[in-house]
Scaffold this motif. Structure first.
Motif, PDB file in Angstrom:
ATOM      1  N   HIS A 138      -5.415   3.012 -12.630  1.00  0.00           N
ATOM      2  CA  HIS A 138      -4.969   2.096 -11.593  1.00  0.00           C
ATOM      3  C   HIS A 138      -4.765   2.849 -10.264  1.00  0.00           C
ATOM      4  CE1 HIS A 138      -3.038  -1.542 -10.075  1.00  0.00           C
ATOM      5  NE2 HIS A 138      -2.043  -0.806  -9.636  1.00  0.00           N
ATOM      6  N   SER A 139      -4.132   4.027 -10.337  1.00  0.00           N
ATOM      7  CA  SER A 139      -3.901   4.816  -9.128  1.00  0.00           C
ATOM      8  C   SER A 139      -5.211   5.339  -8.552  1.00  0.00           C
ATOM      9  CB  SER A 139      -2.979   6.000  -9.426  1.00  0.00           C
ATOM     10  OG  SER A 139      -1.840   5.564 -10.098  1.00  0.00           O
ATOM     11  N   ALA A 174       1.956   6.672  -6.868  1.00  0.00           N
ATOM     12  CA  ALA A 174       0.898   7.572  -7.341  1.00  0.00           C
ATOM     13  C   ALA A 174       1.340   9.024  -7.194  1.00  0.00           C
ATOM     14  CB  ALA A 174      -0.387   7.321  -6.566  1.00  0.00           C
ATOM     15  N   ARG A 193       0.827  -1.199   0.000  1.00  0.00           N
ATOM     16  CA  ARG A 193       0.000   0.000   0.000  1.00  0.00           C
ATOM     17  C   ARG A 193       0.867   1.257   0.000  1.00  0.00           C
ATOM     18  NH1 ARG A 193      -5.634   0.382   3.199  1.00  0.00           N
ATOM     19  NH2 ARG A 193      -6.371  -0.442   1.239  1.00  0.00           N
ATOM     20  N   GLN A 230      -9.635   2.915  -2.795  1.00  0.00           N
ATOM     21  CA  GLN A 230      -9.671   1.881  -1.762  1.00  0.00           C
ATOM     22  C   GLN A 230      -9.129   2.419  -0.439  1.00  0.00           C
ATOM     23  OE1 GLN A 230     -11.128  -0.875  -1.982  1.00  0.00           O
ATOM     24  NE2 GLN A 230     -11.131  -1.553  -4.099  1.00  0.00           N
ATOM     25  N   LEU A 231      -8.101   3.286  -0.536  1.00  0.00           N
ATOM     26  CA  LEU A 231      -7.564   3.904   0.672  1.00  0.00           C
ATOM     27  C   LEU A 231      -8.638   4.731   1.380  1.00  0.00           C
ATOM     28  CD1 LEU A 231      -4.077   5.253  -0.434  1.00  0.00           C
ATOM     29  CD2 LEU A 231      -4.482   3.748   1.468  1.00  0.00           C
ATOM     30  N   MET A 254       3.690   9.824  -9.889  1.00  0.00           N
ATOM     31  CA  MET A 254       2.986  10.026 -11.146  1.00  0.00           C
ATOM     32  C   MET A 254       2.427  11.440 -11.220  1.00  0.00           C
ATOM     33  SD  MET A 254      -0.338   8.027 -12.469  1.00  0.00           S
ATOM     34  CE  MET A 254      -1.292   8.868 -11.233  1.00  0.00           C
ATOM     35  N   ARG A 267      -8.542  -5.920 -11.557  1.00  0.00           N
ATOM     36  CA  ARG A 267      -7.498  -6.927 -11.856  1.00  0.00           C
ATOM     37  C   ARG A 267      -7.147  -6.881 -13.329  1.00  0.00           C
ATOM     38  NH1 ARG A 267      -7.617  -7.633  -6.253  1.00  0.00           N
ATOM     39  NH2 ARG A 267      -9.334  -6.163  -6.177  1.00  0.00           N
ATOM     40  N   TRP A 273     -14.364  -5.197  -9.242  1.00  0.00           N
ATOM     41  CA  TRP A 273     -13.242  -6.018  -8.790  1.00  0.00           C
ATOM     42  C   TRP A 273     -12.525  -6.632  -9.986  1.00  0.00           C
ATOM     43  CZ3 TRP A 273     -11.457 -11.015  -8.842  1.00  0.00           C
ATOM     44  CH2 TRP A 273     -10.588 -11.403  -7.838  1.00  0.00           C
ATOM     45  N   LEU A 290      -2.147 -10.942  -7.629  1.00  0.00           N
ATOM     46  CA  LEU A 290      -2.934 -11.495  -8.735  1.00  0.00           C
ATOM     47  C   LEU A 290      -3.036 -13.013  -8.622  1.00  0.00           C
ATOM     48  CD1 LEU A 290      -1.745  -9.252 -11.677  1.00  0.00           C
ATOM     49  CD2 LEU A 290      -4.076  -9.476 -10.853  1.00  0.00           C
ATOM     50  N   VAL A 313      -6.261   4.511  -4.773  1.00  0.00           N
ATOM     51  CA  VAL A 313      -6.453   5.526  -3.729  1.00  0.00           C
ATOM     52  C   VAL A 313      -7.918   5.533  -3.269  1.00  0.00           C
ATOM     53  CG1 VAL A 313      -6.262   7.975  -3.177  1.00  0.00           C
ATOM     54  CG2 VAL A 313      -4.546   6.894  -4.597  1.00  0.00           C
ATOM     55  N   ASP A 324     -11.069   2.598   3.106  1.00  0.00           N
ATOM     56  CA  ASP A 324     -10.554   1.952   4.309  1.00  0.00           C
ATOM     57  C   ASP A 324     -10.370   2.907   5.469  1.00  0.00           C
ATOM     58  OD1 ASP A 324      -8.370  -0.568   2.796  1.00  0.00           O
ATOM     59  OD2 ASP A 324     -10.511  -0.531   3.215  1.00  0.00           O
TER      60      ASP A 324
END
Lengths: 159, 144
Positions: free
Chosen positions: B87-88, A73, A66, B94-95, A76, B55, B51, A125, B92, B98
């Protein structure tokens, strides 16, 4: 008959429990206001947990996955900043060079998070495909990821 | 008991057996119990499709990274910009899920994240178009 029992159970849980020994979720009560406030900022002391117990490798690697993700990120976004800041990329690079940002150390610092996140991502994965969940496999794949990270970041930094 | 015997004799239309609830078309509409999300979530399969998409993008990004090494260029640059930002963004998000627990905090951080993702994608596209591009930029950094 089963239908009649279910109707009974919905209406009077105590009697239902006499008939069939099951766990009744009707007694689960949501937190009342005082309890909710208490859980938000508890004044009671907390038992030590993360400070006293050993951190297993999978746990550390999960946090690192994480953390490296967030770092990448941010990097980026930093690269995107280049088109916002004055001057083109080449001039910005030479400005960074005068600050002492060059050579093996900075390359290593940049490739370690990238390669760790990539290799651990492949491990993730594999889990997503249902493979490698046994504890021995989790630890073994973890050590493999760490080894690959070191080797690939060393290799990429030495180019 | 007599009522049950009556029902066993009379042929009922085939319908799922649901104790105490008569299935009506209006009540079969999906009603999510969550409140602090956008209105786009209208099906039960939304979460699992998300989900799978996460992936899929991750696997695509792996291939794209390899492609950037093998054949760096304009196409890879733009594909990388899009895939990296997506993807980022999902990562983030998900961050936020959470670590942010209040509905107001979630809305604010999600909005800020959307803004940052859009701005980053725009700036990366501008970088690809007006400047050297992502692959070339990495090569130049490595040549220092």
């Amino acid at each position: 008959m089963a239908l009649v029992l279910r109707q009974l159970g919905i209406r009077c849980p105590p009697a239902y429990r006499l008939l069939t020994p099951t766990i009744c979720s009707h007694y689960a009560v949501p937190l009342c206001t005082a309890a909710k406030q208490e859980s938000k900022s508890p004044t009671r002391p907390l038992s030590p947990h993360v400070t006293i117990f050993r951190w297993p490798l999978p746990m550390v690697m999960s946090i690192a996955h994480r953390a490296t993700g967030v770092f990448l990120a941010a990097g980026m976004v930093g690269l995107g900043l280049s088109s916002v800041l004055p001057g083109d990329y080449a001039s910005q690079l030479s400005a960074l060079q005068t600050l002492g940002v060059s050579g093996f150390p900075i390359k290593f610092l940049l490739t370690v998070p990238l390669s760790y996140h990539t290799w651990n991502g492949i491990r993730h994965l594999a889990w997503d495909f249902g493979r490698g969940f046994k504890i021995t496999e989790v630890f073994r794949s973890g050590y493999i990821v760490l080894a690959f990270t070191l080797l690939s970041s060393l290799g990429l930094s030495l180019i | 008991m007599a009522a049950l015997r009556f029902f066993s004799v009379v042929k009922l239309a085939p319908r799922p057996l649901c104790a105490g609830v008569l299935l009506h078309p209006a009540s079969t509409k999906f009603q999510p119990h969550w409140t602090n999300t956008s209105k786009q979530i209208t099906t039960k399969s939304h979460a699992s499709r998300h989900w799978v998409a996460e992936r899929g993008v991750s696997i695509g990004l792996l291939g794209l990274g390899a492609a950037a090494f093998v054949s760096p260029g304009g196409a890879v640059d733009y594909a990388l910009a899009a895939t990296l930002v997506l993807h980022s963004y999902w990562g983030v998000q998900q961050l936020i899920t959470d670590y942010v627990h209040t509905p107001g905090g979630t809305r604010f951080s999600s909005m800020f994240l959307k803004l940052m993702a859009a701005a980053t994608f725009a700036s990366l596209c501008s970088f690809n178009y007006n400047d050297v591009g992502i692959c070339r930029a990495v090569a130049m950094l490595w040549a220092l």
